[in-house]
Design an enzyme around this catalytic site. Sequence first.
Site, PDB file in Angstrom:
ATOM      1  N   LYS A 135       9.042   0.141   7.876  1.00 29.80           N
ATOM      2  CA  LYS A 135       8.704   1.562   8.018  1.00 29.80           C
ATOM      3  C   LYS A 135       8.193   1.888   9.405  1.00 29.80           C
ATOM      4  O   LYS A 135       7.761   1.006  10.143  1.00 29.80           O
ATOM      5  CB  LYS A 135       7.679   1.970   6.969  1.00 29.80           C
ATOM      6  CG  LYS A 135       6.378   1.188   7.044  1.00 29.80           C
ATOM      7  CD  LYS A 135       5.356   1.676   6.021  1.00 29.80           C
ATOM      8  CE  LYS A 135       4.085   0.854   6.095  1.00 29.80           C
ATOM      9  NZ  LYS A 135       3.001   1.367   5.277  1.00 29.80           N
TER      10      LYS A 135
ATOM     11  N   CYS B 185      10.314   9.545  -6.000  1.00 34.32           N
ATOM     12  CA  CYS B 185      11.622   8.967  -5.692  1.00 34.32           C
ATOM     13  C   CYS B 185      12.554   8.842  -6.899  1.00 34.32           C
ATOM     14  O   CYS B 185      13.728   9.246  -6.804  1.00 34.32           O
ATOM     15  CB  CYS B 185      11.521   7.645  -4.946  1.00 34.32           C
ATOM     16  SG  CYS B 185       9.907   6.901  -4.887  1.00 34.32           S
TER      17      CYS B 185
ATOM     18  N   HIS C 191      13.705  12.449   0.166  1.00 36.16           N
ATOM     19  CA  HIS C 191      14.519  11.241   0.157  1.00 36.16           C
ATOM     20  C   HIS C 191      15.876  11.584   0.724  1.00 36.16           C
ATOM     21  O   HIS C 191      16.485  12.576   0.338  1.00 36.16           O
ATOM     22  CB  HIS C 191      14.608  10.677  -1.263  1.00 36.16           C
ATOM     23  CG  HIS C 191      13.261  10.253  -1.752  1.00 36.16           C
ATOM     24  ND1 HIS C 191      12.428  11.095  -2.446  1.00 36.16           N
ATOM     25  CD2 HIS C 191      12.576   9.091  -1.560  1.00 36.16           C
ATOM     26  CE1 HIS C 191      11.290  10.472  -2.685  1.00 36.16           C
ATOM     27  NE2 HIS C 191      11.338   9.263  -2.163  1.00 36.16           N
TER      28      HIS C 191
ATOM     29  N   ARG D 294      -2.034   9.591  -9.600  1.00 32.91           N
ATOM     30  CA  ARG D 294      -2.243   8.151  -9.455  1.00 32.91           C
ATOM     31  C   ARG D 294      -3.678   7.819  -9.817  1.00 32.91           C
ATOM     32  O   ARG D 294      -4.603   8.539  -9.436  1.00 32.91           O
ATOM     33  CB  ARG D 294      -1.973   7.715  -8.018  1.00 32.91           C
ATOM     34  CG  ARG D 294      -0.542   7.971  -7.603  1.00 32.91           C
ATOM     35  CD  ARG D 294      -0.294   7.476  -6.199  1.00 32.91           C
ATOM     36  NE  ARG D 294       1.037   7.865  -5.748  1.00 32.91           N
ATOM     37  CZ  ARG D 294       1.482   7.702  -4.519  1.00 32.91           C
ATOM     38  NH1 ARG D 294       0.705   7.149  -3.601  1.00 32.91           N
ATOM     39  NH2 ARG D 294       2.699   8.086  -4.187  1.00 32.91           N
TER      40      ARG D 294
ATOM     41  N   ASP E 207       7.379  15.392   0.021  1.00 31.91           N
ATOM     42  CA  ASP E 207       8.221  14.211  -0.113  1.00 31.91           C
ATOM     43  C   ASP E 207       9.679  14.552   0.128  1.00 31.91           C
ATOM     44  O   ASP E 207      10.127  15.648  -0.174  1.00 31.91           O
ATOM     45  CB  ASP E 207       8.079  13.681  -1.544  1.00 31.91           C
ATOM     46  CG  ASP E 207       8.214  12.178  -1.583  1.00 31.91           C
ATOM     47  OD1 ASP E 207       8.566  11.571  -0.556  1.00 31.91           O
ATOM     48  OD2 ASP E 207       7.962  11.599  -2.667  1.00 31.91           O
TER      49      ASP E 207
ATOM     50  N   GLN F 283       2.759  15.686  -2.587  1.00 32.90           N
ATOM     51  CA  GLN F 283       3.325  15.115  -1.366  1.00 32.90           C
ATOM     52  C   GLN F 283       4.440  16.003  -0.843  1.00 32.90           C
ATOM     53  O   GLN F 283       5.197  16.581  -1.619  1.00 32.90           O
ATOM     54  CB  GLN F 283       3.950  13.753  -1.672  1.00 32.90           C
ATOM     55  CG  GLN F 283       2.957  12.675  -2.007  1.00 32.90           C
ATOM     56  CD  GLN F 283       3.688  11.386  -2.337  1.00 32.90           C
ATOM     57  OE1 GLN F 283       4.440  11.314  -3.301  1.00 32.90           O
ATOM     58  NE2 GLN F 283       3.472  10.372  -1.518  1.00 32.90           N
TER      59      GLN F 283
ATOM     60  N   HIS G 201      12.774   7.061   2.482  1.00 33.63           N
ATOM     61  CA  HIS G 201      11.651   7.860   1.983  1.00 33.63           C
ATOM     62  C   HIS G 201      10.945   8.379   3.215  1.00 33.63           C
ATOM     63  O   HIS G 201      10.817   7.649   4.188  1.00 33.63           O
ATOM     64  CB  HIS G 201      10.583   7.021   1.286  1.00 33.63           C
ATOM     65  CG  HIS G 201      11.048   6.194   0.163  1.00 33.63           C
ATOM     66  ND1 HIS G 201      10.675   6.453  -1.122  1.00 33.63           N
ATOM     67  CD2 HIS G 201      11.795   5.081   0.117  1.00 33.63           C
ATOM     68  CE1 HIS G 201      11.183   5.525  -1.920  1.00 33.63           C
ATOM     69  NE2 HIS G 201      11.871   4.682  -1.191  1.00 33.63           N
TER      70      HIS G 201
END
Length: 649
Positions: A478, A348, A399, A377, A397, A395, A524
Amino acid sequence: MSKVETGITVNLPDGSKFSLDGGATVADLAKSIAEGLYRKAVGALINGELKDLYTALSDGDTVRILTAEDPSALELLRHSTAHVMAEAVQRLFPQAKIAIGPTITDGFYYDFEIPEHSLSLEDLSKIEEEMKRIVKENQRIVRHQIPNVDQQISDFRSAGEKFKVELLEEHKNESPTLYLMQDKDGKTVWNDLCRGPHLPATGVIKAFKLLKVSGAYWRGDEKREQLQRIYATAWWKATDLEEYLHKLEEAERRDHRKLSKQLDLFSVHDEVGPGLIFWHPNLATIRNVIEDFWRDTHRKSGYQFVFTPHIASEKLYEISGHLQSYGENMYSAMDIDGQPYRAKPMNCPGHIMIYKSRLRSYRDLPLRLAELGTVYRYERSGVLHGMLRVRGFTQDDSHIFCTPSQLEDEINGILDLVEFMMKTFGYTYKAYLATRPEKSLGTDEEWAMATGALEAALKSRGMEYEVDEGGGVFYAPKIDIKLYDAIGREWQGPTVQVDLNLPQRFDVTYIGEDGERHQAIMLHRVVLGSMERFCGGLIEHYAGVFPTWLAPVQAIVLPIADRHREYALTALAKLQARDVRATVDDKSETVNYRIREAQMQQVPYMLIVGDKEAADGSVSVRHRRDGDLGMVKLDDFVERIAAEIKERQ
RNA sequence: GCCGACGUAGCUCAGUGGUAGAGCAGCGGUUUCGUAAACCGCAGGUCGUGGGUUCAAAUCCCACUGUCGGCUCCA
């Protein structure tokens, strides 16, 4: 029923009413309806709540009597079997102290503290034997309201049952109950502090199995006592138990780590470190097909693709707050020219940098930035698991930056994409709306707006969902989508979050129609989650039998003898010309051998070519599941498989 | 990280104090075959790593490391 004045009337499931004396229990009701029902009754649903057989009824209650073999009574069965297990453990290990023993999906567990003994698998069979004895003794299970809580606390204390002391002290004002196990003479042989409900006696317990021992902490707190947990399952019928054990075996057969060895999919290496995945060509092929599909779908949905660096100055994560709130999961800093840098744990902040690289107008919005972003991570060593739980992963991912008025449409757009992609992979799914947790940032208005938009999107498309009260993250409500695979197992799937934190921290704004600066809304979302977890899950979902469009090798040409080799290569060229992933296996082995090998590699189509085929411009098609499909013209087969691939079958 | 189990050839596994084994895979040869394993031969291991006990350790003990089942969290 002469004492109607002092009596009560209850409703039965068929809509009829039944009158009873005041103070009558479920057992009395069952007996009044039919002796046979009474003999089989094990509990009841009273106004939808599971209760035991000796619960007193109140006027107006709706009662459904449950018999053994009733699936709704499984919880009773499992809870009581948990007590039987605890009793057995204490018989065998008198020094054992009991903690808690709840039911879980498909079974139950019980936690114990057993000084100076570690439970082994042999112990499990001994405990099972002891449990069978308790079942045979047909102990009565009796609910007992604790008359004097302080006395009971002191009894527990002198018995050394410190966990029960702690629990009882917490529940002392809730009229706590014990459940007593009594032998045929009515003597109490064991008891447990428990809210219930329970079966009336142990005799109805038949099919159970202890499955595994593991460690667990008292109250899930790693600072507290380490306990030993026994997991077990219980069913009304032996056939149900067998079916369940069979399902466990099936899950084991599908284990992606096992299949990886058979199908040569991925590896991890001691020299490299745990939780870091090496994708072998077969799985890399599958991943590339999925990523192409992902890019195609996203491009059509108005996303733009970006790339961001894998390391960044710590400053970035100070602004984002990750260092403070997520620091434990981040790898320690590396020194670059005297400045601390970190491996990126999330995408992000990077996407925000791109957004903020220039002044944004409301005309630029919505801006949908997507990246197959690799993040690192720290996961504690004990939690790593194949491809499903790793330390470096990519990911899918994205945004989305938008105005408040665009929010609902954007959420709907995401859900369109989610539904399309999940259907393509053959998952069924269910949505959960996770609302504001206790510890959270932001104002009530912000949470109401964000949660409202998520809910409105779900409602507008008629998507079924459940509310997960307080299940949101501290900065966002979410939508979580749970996936159900081919054997009904649940997987964490796509999520959509409305971020109430980062736009403020980074001052993410746009110039509105009114010429003023406004804070942008930031969403997200992931659809696949991580490529590692998704592909690992997919291996298990398909049990290694990937549909043709994903299969690493889609067709394999098998020449019968060396003289058919040239024709096999012609066939190969035609297949490859249509982008079919094909190979020729002309090893000096029998046809049977090569078929078996292709079959075990789950190659969708085997094309056998000999004299007849070469003369006729044909191939003999064998499908991995349907077997011999006979001879077809090569060109026809190529068209057919190309169509199958195009349709993502 | 914590609790427990485990680590023998590329894979699956046997071997519990006395000279490291099998099947499959691999390699070499023979075989040229019609829908799930042709035949013969060869090679392959410092028994996870390090230390200890013992005349002798894959085997017993300790430490480390990794894997597996859980605990906590999550993509």
